[in-house]
Design an enzyme around this catalytic site. Structure first.
Site, short mmCIF file in Angstrom:
data_model
loop_
_atom_site.label_atom_id
_atom_site.label_comp_id
_atom_site.label_asym_id
_atom_site.label_seq_id
_atom_site.Cartn_x
_atom_site.Cartn_y
_atom_site.Cartn_z
N LYS A 100 0.83 -1.21 0.00
CA LYS A 100 0.00 0.00 0.00
C LYS A 100 0.86 1.25 0.00
O LYS A 100 0.51 2.26 -0.62
CB LYS A 100 -0.96 0.01 1.20
N LYS A 126 -4.93 -10.26 -6.51
CA LYS A 126 -6.17 -10.53 -5.75
C LYS A 126 -7.26 -9.52 -6.09
O LYS A 126 -6.96 -8.36 -6.42
CB LYS A 126 -5.88 -10.60 -4.25
N LYS A 184 -10.83 -4.01 -3.30
CA LYS A 184 -11.66 -2.80 -3.38
C LYS A 184 -10.88 -1.64 -3.94
O LYS A 184 -11.44 -0.71 -4.49
CB LYS A 184 -12.13 -2.42 -1.97
P1 ATP Z 1 -8.24 -3.35 -0.06
O1 ATP Z 1 -7.94 -4.17 -1.26
O2 ATP Z 1 -8.69 -1.98 -0.37
O3 ATP Z 1 -7.19 -3.44 0.99
P2 ATP Z 1 -9.93 -5.48 0.58
O4 ATP Z 1 -10.74 -5.71 -0.63
O5 ATP Z 1 -8.76 -6.38 0.86
O6 ATP Z 1 -9.50 -3.97 0.60
P3 ATP Z 1 -10.68 -5.57 3.38
O7 ATP Z 1 -11.69 -4.76 4.08
O8 ATP Z 1 -9.28 -5.21 3.61
O9 ATP Z 1 -10.94 -5.53 1.81
O10 ATP Z 1 -10.88 -7.12 3.68
C1 ATP Z 1 -11.96 -7.68 4.37
C2 ATP Z 1 -11.85 -9.19 4.42
O11 ATP Z 1 -11.94 -9.74 3.10
C3 ATP Z 1 -10.53 -9.72 4.99
O12 ATP Z 1 -10.78 -10.86 5.80
C4 ATP Z 1 -9.75 -10.12 3.78
O13 ATP Z 1 -8.80 -11.13 4.05
C5 ATP Z 1 -10.85 -10.60 2.84
N1 ATP Z 1 -10.47 -10.47 1.44
C6 ATP Z 1 -10.19 -9.32 0.79
N2 ATP Z 1 -9.91 -9.55 -0.51
C7 ATP Z 1 -10.03 -10.89 -0.69
C8 ATP Z 1 -9.87 -11.75 -1.83
N3 ATP Z 1 -9.55 -11.28 -3.01
N4 ATP Z 1 -10.08 -13.07 -1.65
C9 ATP Z 1 -10.42 -13.57 -0.44
N5 ATP Z 1 -10.57 -12.82 0.67
C10 ATP Z 1 -10.40 -11.49 0.56
#
Ligand code: ATP
Ligand code: LTN
Length: 336
Positions: free
Chosen positions: A113, A199, A202
Site C-alpha cells: 500500500k 487478488k 476494493k
Molecule cells: P483493499 O484491497 O482496499 O485493501 P480489501 O478488498 O482487501 O480492501 P478488506 O476490508 O481489507 O478488503 O478485507 C476484508 C476481508 O476480506 C478480509 O478478511 C480479507 O482477508 C478478505 N479479502 C479481501 N480480498 C479478498 C480476496 N480477493 N479473496 C479472499 N478474501 C479477501
C-alpha cells in the site's frame, strides 16, 4: 462449556466484493452458531489511506447492512462500529509502545500500500496492524476468520500478545489471549477478473476487476463478458499457466455450492462461450437474496441504528474490561 469467541472485521472503503464475501463473510455466517461472535466495521482502519469524509458514514452503514444481508444472525453475533468504542484507540497506543518498529516495516500489506501511496504514506498506514491487533485482543478472541492476505497480521497480533504477556504478566495468568487465524482453503484468495495473478480488491482502480455484492444483473453480465480468459480448449482447475481459468471455476464452484469434482465433470469440456453465461446466471442467483435483504435493511435506518447501538453496548463492556486488565498490568494509576 462457554462458546469460543470469534472477532473479525471489514473496512468501510466501498462496496464489498466477491473476494470479501467468499474469503471472509460467508465463513463467518457458516460457523457463527458454534461461536460467540463480534463483527466490527473497522472505520478507523478506513482512514489509513486518504478518505472522503462525505462518504465514510454512508459506507459504514452499507457494510453493517451487508453483514446482516449476508446472514449474520444477531442471536449469536454482535455487530458494531470500531470508532464507537474508544478502547480500540487506547489499547493501540499501549501496544504501540511495546511493538518494535521493524516488525511493522516488514508487513507485506504495508509495503504494497505504501508503494501505491508514493510520498503520501501516513503513520497510520504503518500502524494499521497494531490497531488490528487491538481489535482482536480486546475481545479475547479465540478465532479470527479472514482471507489469506491477513495471515501475516494475525501472526503479528500473536507476537504482540506474547510480548505483553512476557513483559507484564505472570506465567500462569497471561494478560492477553493468543488468537488463531481461521482461513478456509477454498475462496481464501479470489483473484481479479482482469488479471488472475492479482487478488480481487476494493482499491483496484478498475471496476471491471471485481464483482460487488450490490452489482445489478446487467453489470454482472457485462463484467463476466469482459473478464480475462485464455485461448485454450476445455476448462481446468490448478493449471498454473491458466490462473484466470482456475479462478473462474473456483467462483462457479463456491457460488453454485457444487464441489470441485462436480464442477470438473460439468465444465471440463466446455468452452468460454458456454461457461460464461452459466457463471453469470449462477452469480446473479447467488447475490439476489443478499441484495433483496440489503434493500430491506437500508429502507429501515431506525432498525440498523438500533442494531449498532446495542452492538456498541455489548462490545464496549467486553473491550473496557480487557483494557482495564492491560492498564493495571502495565502499572497505571487507578482512582477508586
Ligand atoms: P483493499 O484491497 O482496499 O485493501 P480489501 O478488498 O482487501 O480492501 P478488506 O476490508 O481489507 O478488503 O478485507 C476484508 C476481508 O476480506 C478480509 O478478511 C480479507 O482477508 C478478505 N479479502 C479481501 N480480498 C479478498 C480476496 N480477493 N479473496 C479472499 N478474501 C479477501
Ligand atoms: N485488516 C483487515 C481488516 C481488519 C480485521 C480486524 C480483520 C481490521 N481489524 C480484526 C479481522 C480482525 C483486512 O481485512 N484488511
Amino acid at each position: 462449556m462457554a462458546k469460543q469467541r470469534i472477532l473479525s472485521g471489514v473496512q468501510p472503503t466501498g462496496n464489498l466484493h466477491l473476494g470479501n464475501y467468499l474469503g471472509a463473510i460467508r465463513n463467518w455466517v457458516e460457523v457463527q452458531e458454534n461461536y460467540d461472535n463480534f463483527f466490527c466495521v473497522v472505520d478507523l482502519h478506513a482512514i489509513t489511506v486518504p478518505h472522503d469524509p462525505k462518504i465514510l458514514a454512508k459506507d459504514t452503514y452499507t457494510i453493517a447492512a451487508l453483514y446482516l444481508a449476508c446472514g449474520i444472525d444477531l442471536n449469536n453475533s454482535t455487530i458494531f462500529v470500531q470508532s464507537h468504542i474508544s478502547a480500540h484507540s487506547e489499547l493501540t497506543w499501549l501496544l504501540n509502545c511495546i511493538t518494535p518498529l521493524n516488525w511493522l516495516e516488514k508487513m507485506i500489506q504495508f509495503k504494497e500500500k505504501a508503494l501505491k501511496q508514493g510520498e503520501n504514506v501516513s503513520v497510520g498506514l504503518l500502524d494499521y496492524p497494531v490497531l488490528m491487533a487491538a481489535d482482536i485482543l480486546l475481545y479475547d478472541a479465540d478465532k479470527v476468520p479472514v482471507g489469506d492476505d491477513q495471515k501475516q497480521h494475525l501472526e503479528l497480533t500473536r507476537d504482540i500478545a506474547v510480548r505483553i504477556n512476557d513483559k507484564f504478566g505472570k506465567k500462569k495468568e497471561p494478560i492477553l489471549k493468543l488468537p488463531e487465524a481461521l482461513i478456509r482453503k477454498e475462496g481464501a484468495r479470489i483473484m481479479s477478473l482482469t488479471d488472475g495473478t492479482k487478488k480481487m480488491s476494493k482499491s483496484d482502480p478498475s471496476e471491471l476487476s471485481r464483482i460487488s455484492l450490490l452489482d445489478s444483473p446487467d453489470v454482472i453480465n457485462k463484467k463476466i463478458k469482459k473478464c480475462k480468459t485464455d485461448p485454450l480448449k476445455g476448462l481446468e482447475f490448478d493449471n498454473p499457466e491458466r490462473p484466470e481459468c482456475h479462478n473462474l471455476l473456483t467462483l462457479y464452484s463456491l457460488l453454485s455450492g457444487k464441489n470441485k469434482e462436480e464442477v470438473k465433470a460439468e465444465c471440463s469440456e466446455m468452452g468460454w462461450g458456454q461457461f460464461k453465461p452459466l457463471l453469470t446466471e449462477t452469480t446473479i442467483e447467488a447475490l439476489k437474496p443478499i441484495q433483496e435483504k440489503y434493500q430491506e435493511i437500508m429502507d429501515n435506518q431506525g432498525y440498523l441504528n438500533g442494531v449498532l447501538k446495542e452492538g456498541k453496548e455489548k462490545a464496549e463492556a467486553v473491550a473496557n474490561n480487557t483494557l482495564s486488565r492491560v492498564k493495571k498490568a502495565m502499572g497505571y494509576l487507578t482512582l477508586n
